[in-house]
Enzyme design. Structure first.
Site, PDB file in Angstrom:
ATOM      1  N   CYS A  79     -37.106  45.164 -24.116  1.00 52.89           N
ATOM      2  CA  CYS A  79     -38.744  44.833 -23.584  1.00 52.89           C
ATOM      3  C   CYS A  79     -39.139  43.898 -24.783  1.00 52.89           C
ATOM      4  O   CYS A  79     -39.670  42.902 -24.605  1.00 52.89           O
ATOM      5  CB  CYS A  79     -39.328  46.173 -23.776  1.00 52.89           C
ATOM      6  SG  CYS A  79     -38.974  47.256 -24.840  1.00 52.89           S
TER       7      CYS A  79
HETATM    8  N1  LIG Z   1     -38.326  52.047 -21.306  1.00 53.53           N
HETATM    9  C1  LIG Z   1     -38.280  50.997 -21.355  1.00 53.53           C
HETATM   10  O1  LIG Z   1     -39.528  50.215 -21.647  1.00 53.53           O
HETATM   11  C2  LIG Z   1     -37.239  49.984 -21.557  1.00 53.53           C
HETATM   12  C3  LIG Z   1     -35.771  50.533 -21.492  1.00 53.53           C
HETATM   13  N2  LIG Z   1     -34.772  49.989 -21.572  1.00 53.53           N
HETATM   14  C4  LIG Z   1     -33.284  50.451 -21.499  1.00 53.53           C
HETATM   15  O2  LIG Z   1     -33.097  51.063 -20.129  1.00 53.53           O
HETATM   16  C5  LIG Z   1     -32.414  52.314 -20.185  1.00 53.53           C
HETATM   17  C6  LIG Z   1     -32.995  53.234 -19.688  1.00 53.53           C
HETATM   18  O3  LIG Z   1     -34.564  53.596 -20.197  1.00 53.53           O
HETATM   19  P1  LIG Z   1     -35.587  54.376 -19.788  1.00 53.53           P
HETATM   20  O4  LIG Z   1     -35.598  54.337 -18.481  1.00 53.53           O
HETATM   21  O5  LIG Z   1     -36.648  54.213 -20.749  1.00 53.53           O
HETATM   22  O6  LIG Z   1     -34.929  55.866 -20.103  1.00 53.53           O
HETATM   23  P2  LIG Z   1     -35.036  57.302 -19.760  1.00 53.53           P
HETATM   24  O7  LIG Z   1     -34.725  58.286 -20.733  1.00 53.53           O
HETATM   25  O8  LIG Z   1     -36.349  57.418 -19.212  1.00 53.53           O
HETATM   26  O9  LIG Z   1     -33.939  57.399 -18.498  1.00 53.53           O
HETATM   27  C7  LIG Z   1     -32.636  57.668 -18.712  1.00 53.53           C
HETATM   28  C8  LIG Z   1     -31.923  57.878 -17.374  1.00 53.53           C
HETATM   29  O10 LIG Z   1     -30.629  57.718 -17.602  1.00 53.53           O
HETATM   30  C9  LIG Z   1     -30.020  58.871 -17.059  1.00 53.53           C
HETATM   31  N3  LIG Z   1     -28.692  59.288 -18.004  1.00 53.53           N
HETATM   32  C10 LIG Z   1     -28.760  59.574 -19.247  1.00 53.53           C
HETATM   33  N4  LIG Z   1     -27.250  59.592 -19.460  1.00 53.53           N
HETATM   34  C11 LIG Z   1     -26.721  59.413 -18.567  1.00 53.53           C
HETATM   35  C12 LIG Z   1     -25.142  59.289 -18.304  1.00 53.53           C
HETATM   36  N5  LIG Z   1     -24.441  59.466 -19.317  1.00 53.53           N
HETATM   37  N6  LIG Z   1     -24.769  58.790 -16.736  1.00 53.53           N
HETATM   38  C13 LIG Z   1     -25.629  58.745 -16.054  1.00 53.53           C
HETATM   39  N7  LIG Z   1     -27.204  58.706 -16.167  1.00 53.53           N
HETATM   40  C14 LIG Z   1     -27.448  59.055 -17.391  1.00 53.53           C
HETATM   41  C15 LIG Z   1     -31.138  59.824 -17.247  1.00 53.53           C
HETATM   42  O11 LIG Z   1     -30.775  61.189 -16.458  1.00 53.53           O
HETATM   43  P3  LIG Z   1     -30.411  62.350 -16.800  1.00 53.53           P
HETATM   44  O12 LIG Z   1     -30.240  62.444 -18.510  1.00 53.53           O
HETATM   45  O13 LIG Z   1     -30.919  63.375 -16.259  1.00 53.53           O
HETATM   46  O14 LIG Z   1     -28.881  62.250 -16.368  1.00 53.53           O
HETATM   47  C16 LIG Z   1     -32.213  59.021 -16.820  1.00 53.53           C
HETATM   48  O15 LIG Z   1     -32.279  59.123 -15.344  1.00 53.53           O
HETATM   49  C17 LIG Z   1     -32.077  52.538 -21.663  1.00 53.53           C
HETATM   50  O16 LIG Z   1     -30.941  51.878 -22.054  1.00 53.53           O
HETATM   51  C18 LIG Z   1     -33.067  51.845 -22.351  1.00 53.53           C
HETATM   52  O17 LIG Z   1     -32.751  51.288 -23.722  1.00 53.53           O
HETATM   53  C19 LIG Z   1     -34.744  48.655 -21.659  1.00 53.53           C
HETATM   54  C20 LIG Z   1     -36.133  48.018 -21.512  1.00 53.53           C
HETATM   55  C21 LIG Z   1     -37.280  48.644 -21.575  1.00 53.53           C
HETATM   56  C1  LIG Z   2     -41.605  52.302 -27.682  1.00 49.50           C
HETATM   57  C2  LIG Z   2     -40.219  52.499 -27.964  1.00 49.50           C
HETATM   58  O1  LIG Z   2     -39.691  53.221 -28.364  1.00 49.50           O
HETATM   59  N1  LIG Z   2     -39.445  51.528 -27.456  1.00 49.50           N
HETATM   60  C3  LIG Z   2     -38.186  51.303 -27.557  1.00 49.50           C
HETATM   61  C4  LIG Z   2     -37.515  50.012 -27.010  1.00 49.50           C
HETATM   62  C5  LIG Z   2     -37.098  50.077 -25.529  1.00 49.50           C
HETATM   63  C6  LIG Z   2     -36.333  49.037 -24.885  1.00 49.50           C
HETATM   64  O2  LIG Z   2     -36.582  48.070 -24.317  1.00 49.50           O
HETATM   65  O3  LIG Z   2     -35.211  48.665 -25.548  1.00 49.50           O
HETATM   66  P1  LIG Z   2     -33.584  49.001 -25.424  1.00 49.50           P
HETATM   67  O4  LIG Z   2     -33.322  48.492 -23.932  1.00 49.50           O
HETATM   68  O5  LIG Z   2     -33.226  48.073 -26.282  1.00 49.50           O
HETATM   69  O6  LIG Z   2     -33.396  50.264 -25.574  1.00 49.50           O
HETATM   70  C7  LIG Z   2     -37.590  51.399 -29.019  1.00 49.50           C
HETATM   71  O7  LIG Z   2     -38.095  50.751 -29.864  1.00 49.50           O
HETATM   72  O8  LIG Z   2     -36.494  51.969 -29.112  1.00 49.50           O
END
Ligand SMILES: NC(=O)C1=CN([C@@H]2O[C@H](COP(=O)(O)OP(=O)(O)OC[C@H]3O[C@@H](n4cnc5c(N)ncnc54)[C@H](OP(=O)(O)O)[C@@H]3O)[C@@H](O)[C@H]2O)C=CC1
Ligand SMILES: CC(=O)N[C@@H](CCC(=O)OP(=O)(O)O)C(=O)O
Length: 337
Positions: free
Chosen positions: A156
């Site tokens: 992000c």
């Molecule tokens: N939030 C953000 O703004 C951003 C996030 N990201 C990246 O996107 C990914 C998801 O982020 P976010 O949605 O915030 O995370 P969340 O913690 O909200 O969601 C994670 C999801 O992954 C599932 N999960 C966890 N472990 C496993 C596994 N071993 N196998 C299958 N499913 C799994 C969880 O469900 P359960 O544990 O119940 O199985 C849940 O559905 C991360 O890698 C994050 O770094 C990237 C850019 C921005």
């Molecule tokens: C507020 C906050 O905690 N933000 C996350 C970034 C989420 C994200 O985009 O990053 P990745 O896909 O690299 O995990 C952090 O700083 O770890």
């Protein structure tokens, strides 16, 4: 229709993605998955994310990392919205099974194994796949995204910062003797859905974190081709990122050259909005846009560039859709505006 599955669909990024796919004219949801032992296994997706009630009528299916290859045959592409460590193996299994994967985690964004170990804390097992992965910064890598089966969707903060700085780097306007300083603030959804006192909006006011150690510093540096000093901050709001970058221009650079660099870089790119006033999170939240504005201090030659995105959309799910659009032959912004 192109049928796609989402792993990690109960999380914040996965749920946004499911909503975007549901409304997309070219893509259909094939399956929504969570981890093998998920507390949400077999729950209705809309029971977790009520805003999709009566719209997305799907069950969250548990799947183990070793079974992931099996769902390749049931769909045209898989989005991984999973933790970095989980994505490492799953990407490899999907590629081995001949699938197309869009990984939203950081598992395949960096090329240097030592840097990955330093910033992510694990030894990456698949250096060949790191070479194969294309970085999904959609406005900047569209040709390569079209031609690969492994797209690593940017983080992000890097999306916000690279969108602001790449036009200047490409135009050779950044003074390489002064490292650009980037300060950025994110809403708490950036930390994911799992409850955590340190990222609860009731506990947070505004504070820096990951100072000089955040994994997005090497990601920005690698994909900009220039070092930066990056300091993330956490704010007590739900979604959005505002990044302020301060950099020195090369001697004699004029504002007209800066303006030309941005205009050329983003001509026809409808998801990048070159604003005439400073961006704000309110203008981009719940949208797939990145807003950018800049001003030059003519006395010192320093440029301030501010960029804003919704971390869950342009910073994750809508950029993943841009990548999928490109990969499957559609315009990058298809189904997004
Ligand atoms: N939030 C953000 O703004 C951003 C996030 N990201 C990246 O996107 C990914 C998801 O982020 P976010 O949605 O915030 O995370 P969340 O913690 O909200 O969601 C994670 C999801 O992954 C599932 N999960 C966890 N472990 C496993 C596994 N071993 N196998 C299958 N499913 C799994 C969880 O469900 P359960 O544990 O119940 O199985 C849940 O559905 C991360 O890698 C994050 O770094 C990237 C850019 C921005
Ligand atoms: C507020 C906050 O905690 N933000 C996350 C970034 C989420 C994200 O985009 O990053 P990745 O896909 O690299 O995990 C952090 O700083 O770890």
């Amino acid at each position: 229709m192109i049928r796609v599955s989402i792993v990690g669909a109960s999380g914040y990024a996965g749920a946004e993605l499911a909503g975007l796919i549901h409304n997309h004219p070219e893509f259909d949801i094939a399956g929504l998955y969570v981890s093998e032992n998920s507390a949400d296994a077999y729950k209705a997706f809309s029971a977790i994310h009520g805003k999709f009630s009566y719209q997305i009528d799907r069950t969250l299916i548990p799947i183990s990392e070793s079974q992931i290859g099996k769902i390749v045959a049931e769909c045209d592409a898989i989005f991984l919205c999973t933790p970095h460590e989980a994505s490492v193996d799953m990407v490899s299994r999907i590629i081995d099974a001949g699938g197309v994967v869009f990984d939203l985690s950081g598992a395949y964004r960096l090329s240097d194994l030592a840097v990955i170990k330093d910033y992510y804390g694990f030894s990456h097992k698949f250096p060949d796949l790191l070479n194969q992965a294309e970085y999904g910064l959609a406005e900047w890598n569209h040709k390569n995204i079209q031609e690969t089966n492994l797209i690593s969707v940017p983080g992000c903060y890097p999306t916000a910062v690279l969108s602001a700085l790449k036009p200047l780097k490409e135009a050779k306007l950044i003074d390489s003797s002064v490292i650009p300083i980037v300060n950025a603030t994110s809403g708490a959804s950036g930390a994911g859905r799992r409850a955590n006192l340190g990222t609860s909006v009731c506990e947070v006011s505004l504070h820096p974190y990951g100072v000089l150690t955040h994994r997005h510093q090497p990601e920005i540096a690698e994909h900009l081709g220039h070092p930066v000093i990056f300091t993330p901050h956490l704010g007590n709001f739900k979604r959005g990122i505002l990044a302020t970058s301060t950099l020195k221009l090369v001697d004699g650079a004029r504002l007209s050259e800066v303006n030309a660099a941005y205009n050329e870089a983003y001509e026809g790119k409808r998801l990048v909005r070159l604003r005439q006033s400073w961006p704000s999170i309110k203008d981009v939240e719940n949208t797939p846009f990145v807003d950018i504005h800049w001003e030059l201090d003519k006395k010192t030659g320093y440029l301030i560039v501010v960029s804003a995105i919704d971390n869950l959309l342009k910073g994750a799910s809508s950029q993943a859709i841009q990548c999928a659009n490109l990969r499957f032959g559609f315009d990058s912004d298809r189904g997004l505006i």
